[in-house]
Design a protein around this motif. Structure first.
Motif, mmCIF file in Angstrom:
data_model
loop_
_atom_site.group_PDB
_atom_site.id
_atom_site.type_symbol
_atom_site.label_atom_id
_atom_site.label_comp_id
_atom_site.label_asym_id
_atom_site.label_seq_id
_atom_site.Cartn_x
_atom_site.Cartn_y
_atom_site.Cartn_z
ATOM 1 N N LEU A 7 -26.256 -1.341 -13.815
ATOM 2 C CA LEU A 7 -26.623 -2.741 -14.055
ATOM 3 C C LEU A 7 -28.032 -2.896 -14.638
ATOM 4 C CD1 LEU A 7 -24.885 -4.334 -10.967
ATOM 5 C CD2 LEU A 7 -24.060 -4.224 -13.325
ATOM 6 N N LEU A 65 -23.921 -13.433 -11.796
ATOM 7 C CA LEU A 65 -24.010 -13.706 -10.364
ATOM 8 C C LEU A 65 -22.749 -13.222 -9.647
ATOM 9 C CD1 LEU A 65 -25.524 -17.293 -10.716
ATOM 10 C CD2 LEU A 65 -26.729 -15.102 -10.630
ATOM 11 N N GLY A 79 -20.442 -14.206 -5.740
ATOM 12 C CA GLY A 79 -19.667 -15.222 -5.023
ATOM 13 C C GLY A 79 -18.412 -14.602 -4.450
ATOM 14 N N CYS A 117 -19.749 -6.504 -6.989
ATOM 15 C CA CYS A 117 -19.668 -7.949 -7.235
ATOM 16 C C CYS A 117 -18.248 -8.410 -7.513
ATOM 17 C CB CYS A 117 -20.579 -8.336 -8.391
ATOM 18 S SG CYS A 117 -20.195 -7.442 -9.887
ATOM 19 N N GLU A 162 -20.348 -15.031 0.580
ATOM 20 C CA GLU A 162 -19.887 -13.825 -0.116
ATOM 21 C C GLU A 162 -20.084 -12.656 0.843
ATOM 22 O OE1 GLU A 162 -22.165 -12.783 -3.592
ATOM 23 O OE2 GLU A 162 -20.886 -11.078 -4.063
ATOM 24 N N TYR A 203 -30.409 -11.621 -15.936
ATOM 25 C CA TYR A 203 -30.543 -11.402 -14.502
ATOM 26 C C TYR A 203 -29.180 -11.108 -13.864
ATOM 27 C CZ TYR A 203 -30.796 -12.420 -9.559
ATOM 28 O OH TYR A 203 -30.672 -12.318 -8.199
ATOM 29 N N GLY A 258 -41.037 -5.736 -5.886
ATOM 30 C CA GLY A 258 -40.128 -6.676 -5.239
ATOM 31 C C GLY A 258 -40.347 -8.095 -5.715
ATOM 32 N N TRP A 265 -29.262 -3.930 -6.660
ATOM 33 C CA TRP A 265 -29.257 -2.609 -6.055
ATOM 34 C C TRP A 265 -27.874 -1.971 -5.961
ATOM 35 C CZ3 TRP A 265 -25.976 -3.061 -2.005
ATOM 36 C CH2 TRP A 265 -25.781 -4.347 -1.488
ATOM 37 N N ALA A 305 -32.355 -6.141 -12.465
ATOM 38 C CA ALA A 305 -31.116 -5.538 -11.950
ATOM 39 C C ALA A 305 -31.071 -5.566 -10.425
ATOM 40 C CB ALA A 305 -31.014 -4.100 -12.441
HETATM 41 P P1 NAD Z 1 -31.358 -7.768 -5.188
HETATM 42 O O1 NAD Z 1 -31.789 -8.222 -3.837
HETATM 43 O O2 NAD Z 1 -31.651 -6.372 -5.614
HETATM 44 O O3 NAD Z 1 -31.959 -8.814 -6.218
HETATM 45 C C1 NAD Z 1 -31.790 -8.663 -7.608
HETATM 46 C C2 NAD Z 1 -33.145 -8.690 -8.282
HETATM 47 O O4 NAD Z 1 -33.787 -9.938 -8.028
HETATM 48 C C3 NAD Z 1 -34.088 -7.602 -7.804
HETATM 49 O O5 NAD Z 1 -34.618 -6.926 -8.930
HETATM 50 C C4 NAD Z 1 -35.142 -8.356 -7.026
HETATM 51 O O6 NAD Z 1 -36.424 -7.768 -7.142
HETATM 52 C C5 NAD Z 1 -35.138 -9.722 -7.646
HETATM 53 N N1 NAD Z 1 -35.533 -10.780 -6.686
HETATM 54 C C6 NAD Z 1 -35.174 -10.866 -5.396
HETATM 55 N N2 NAD Z 1 -35.713 -11.974 -4.833
HETATM 56 C C7 NAD Z 1 -36.443 -12.593 -5.793
HETATM 57 C C8 NAD Z 1 -37.228 -13.796 -5.845
HETATM 58 N N3 NAD Z 1 -37.375 -14.584 -4.792
HETATM 59 N N4 NAD Z 1 -37.813 -14.104 -7.015
HETATM 60 C C9 NAD Z 1 -37.644 -13.332 -8.092
HETATM 61 N N5 NAD Z 1 -36.909 -12.183 -8.104
HETATM 62 C C10 NAD Z 1 -36.321 -11.815 -6.981
HETATM 63 O O7 NAD Z 1 -29.804 -7.925 -5.363
HETATM 64 P P2 NAD Z 1 -28.844 -9.014 -4.737
HETATM 65 O O8 NAD Z 1 -29.139 -10.355 -5.300
HETATM 66 O O9 NAD Z 1 -28.749 -8.867 -3.261
HETATM 67 O O10 NAD Z 1 -27.477 -8.479 -5.380
HETATM 68 C C11 NAD Z 1 -26.271 -8.803 -4.849
HETATM 69 C C12 NAD Z 1 -25.704 -10.036 -5.520
HETATM 70 O O11 NAD Z 1 -25.571 -9.784 -6.905
HETATM 71 C C13 NAD Z 1 -24.315 -10.404 -5.051
HETATM 72 O O12 NAD Z 1 -24.220 -11.794 -4.983
HETATM 73 C C14 NAD Z 1 -23.418 -9.862 -6.143
HETATM 74 O O13 NAD Z 1 -22.166 -10.512 -6.242
HETATM 75 C C15 NAD Z 1 -24.256 -10.087 -7.338
HETATM 76 N N6 NAD Z 1 -23.916 -9.143 -8.389
HETATM 77 C C16 NAD Z 1 -23.411 -9.629 -9.540
HETATM 78 C C17 NAD Z 1 -23.050 -8.753 -10.547
HETATM 79 C C18 NAD Z 1 -22.491 -9.221 -11.844
HETATM 80 O O14 NAD Z 1 -22.436 -8.412 -12.749
HETATM 81 N N7 NAD Z 1 -22.091 -10.472 -11.977
HETATM 82 C C19 NAD Z 1 -23.237 -7.387 -10.364
HETATM 83 C C20 NAD Z 1 -23.778 -6.936 -9.171
HETATM 84 C C21 NAD Z 1 -24.133 -7.827 -8.204
#
Ligand code: NAD
Length: 475
Positions: A125, A216, A218, A249, A345, A191, A174, A119, A117
């Motif tokens: 989520l 994801l 965007g 998102c 984004e 994811y 992390g 943040w 999930a």
């Molecule tokens: P984040 O940084 O919390 O990352 C999400 C998860 O990925 C975390 O649990 C983190 O530990 C893990 N992670 C981070 N880097 C990693 C790596 N290199 N290898 C493996 N795991 C790793 O959250 P974020 O990505 O900054 O979230 C924001 C993004 O998510 C935006 O692009 C947003 O649009 C998208 N989002 C999508 C939805 C949806 O439902 N479609 C909902 C919320 C957010």
């Protein structure tokens, strides 16, 4: 240290798998009891969870309730009511030539699923996908986001106190911990987050041939040309954009409108922002903060040299960034040095208002970029609304309203193309975390199957030719 952590992570996954293999997670009574336990966790600890959300994101408790706990509770109630029906094998009719026989579709759980999930809605989520995963009878490994550490710690503490301690594991941490998790074998990975990490997840999943859902983000564009509802639309856009300080998102990323409407729309959204958050939103208890210093710096860097029409005030110490409106020039295709406000984004409280001469120009612009997670059309013209729906592709569409398409249990929520693969919510979550297994039984009576078995006599050849639609006699 790394070894120890790796051992713990592998052990957590092993425990979940042992529990799954024991068959304990399959009965619908177990699934319903777990869903009830999750509802109890959320109801009993609402204040505690809300405090953690305030701590990490300065999320107002009412907003936290509406967009986090209430969403999960509604999904639990919806799923709980229908679960036994969804989980029941379904009879399927067979063509007369195959009878006497029966066919059933038997939904079965996938096994051990990993839910990663982000943040921005760290409770919703993490738990909303789990409703489907548990509802479908899986064991679950939860990986909350390290960027909301208070929420992550609170949930990691609560989950084993309410839910099946073995079947539901929480792994905090992390990138290092997630990397180790991704080395384990899962039966599905769900994811939510950005596309860069989405690619990492997909690569890791390929090693084990594990199916993946990627939720994801965007850029989610909006189109406006509805003069008769200017103020109402402005309020809805301001709400959708500045909720959770723009860290949603499906928030409208930018708004396109005709050049003559840029001024009126800017003034109307400015009024809406003032109505919602007061003249100085820094003092409003209803306005959130940016999740961390890096994201704050990223967002304020977007404002360097920008034509800020409203807001723009920032305080790095408290990670405050005012609800901000920016005017951008007409985008030219493939322009070099285009503002990051048009290429990245935004995921923060900055709303560019972009002039476009016609809805067609806006559609062409959308189609020249990645398929969005959400698309919004605010137009009084039925033809314009229809054109956007027919000529663009996106995860979902909101007409005259943002966000709601993501909050309806009866609708699938997910992206398309670069905005994601797969979907969930309600029945779609159950399907995502199940395998629909066809089971066919041929009765022994009237054994006509001999026609499909050698030796292939002339009579059999004729029957085969007829059933394949071949009229000439095969030689
Ligand atoms: P984040 O940084 O919390 O990352 C999400 C998860 O990925 C975390 O649990 C983190 O530990 C893990 N992670 C981070 N880097 C990693 C790596 N290199 N290898 C493996 N795991 C790793 O959250 P974020 O990505 O900054 O979230 C924001 C993004 O998510 C935006 O692009 C947003 O649009 C998208 N989002 C999508 C939805 C949806 O439902 N479609 C909902 C919320 C957010």
């Amino acid at each position: 240290m790394t070894d120890r952590r790796g051992e713990d992570i592998a052990a957590a996954v092993r425990t979940a798998r042992r529990r799954y293999d024991s068959g304990a997670t399959r009965p619908t009574t177990w699934r319903i009891a777990q869903l009830d336990a999750l509802a109890r966790l959320l109801r009993t600890n609402g204040d505690h969870i809300e405090q953690a959300l305030w701590q990490d994101l300065r999320k107002n408790p009412t907003e936290a309730r509406l967009t986090e706990t209430a969403v999960v509770l509604a999904d639990i109630a919806y799923t709980r009511r229908r679960l036994r029906r969804w989980a029941r094998p379904r009879r399927v009719g067979l063509p007369i030539v195959l009878r006497p026989a029966t066919a059933r579709l038997v939904p079965e759980p996938l096994g051990v699923v990993l839910i990663i999930a982000p943040w921005n809605y760290p409770v919703q989520l993490l738990f909303a996908p789990m409703v489907g995963a548990i509802g479908a009878g899986n064991a679950v490994v939860l990986k909350p986001s390290e960027l909301t550490p208070t929420v992550s710690a609170v949930l990691a503490d609560l989950v084993p106190r309410y839910l099946d301690k073995d079947a539901v594991q929480v792994v905090q941490g992390g990138v290092a911990e997630t990397t180790e998790l991704l080395e384990q074998r899962f039966d599905h990975i769900f994811y939510t987050g950005n596309g860069r990490v989405g690619r990492v997840v997909l690569h890791a999943a390929a090693e084990h041939l594990t199916p993946v859902t990627l939720e994801l983000g965007g850029k989610s564009p909006a189109w406006f040309d509805d003069d008769a509802h200017l103020d109402q639309v402005a309020r809805r856009i301001a709400w959708g954009k500045f909720l959770n300080a723009g860290q949603t998102c499906v928030a409208p990323d930018y708004v396109m409108t005709t050049p003559d409407r840029v001024g009126p729309l800017t003034r109307a959204i400015t009024r809406a922002v003032t109505d919602m958050f007061g003249a100085d939103p820094i003092a409003s208890p209803d306005y959130g903060r940016i999740v961390n210093a890096q994201h704050h710096a990223r967002l304020t860097s977007y404002l360097e040299g920008a034509d800020v029409a409203h807001g723009g005030q920032a305080d790095p110490a408290t990670r405050y960034l005012a609800p901000t409106l920016v005017h951008l020039p007409l985008p030219s295709p493939g322009a070099v040095g285009e503002s990051p406000l048009l290429t990245e984004e935004i995921f923060g409280p900055i709303l560019p208002i972009v002039p476009m001469t016609t809805p067609e120009a806006a559609i062409d612009y959308i189609n020249a970029h990645d398929k969005p997670l959400a698309l919004y059309v605010f137009s009084a013209s039925r033809a314009t609304r229809a054109r956007f729906i027919e000529r663009t592709s996106s995860g979902g569409v909101g007409i005259d309203v943002p966000l709601l398409q993501a909050g309806v249990e009866a609708l699938p929520f997910g992206g398309v193309g670069a905005s994601g693969m797969g979907s969930y919510h309600g029945r779609y979550s159950f399907e995502t975390f199940s395998h629909r297994k066809p089971v066919v039984r041929r009765l022994h009576a009237l054994d006509t199957l001999g026609f499909a078995m050698p030796p292939f006599t002339a009579a059999k050849r004729r029957i085969a030719a007829r059933s394949a639609g071949v009229t000439a006699e095969p030689r």
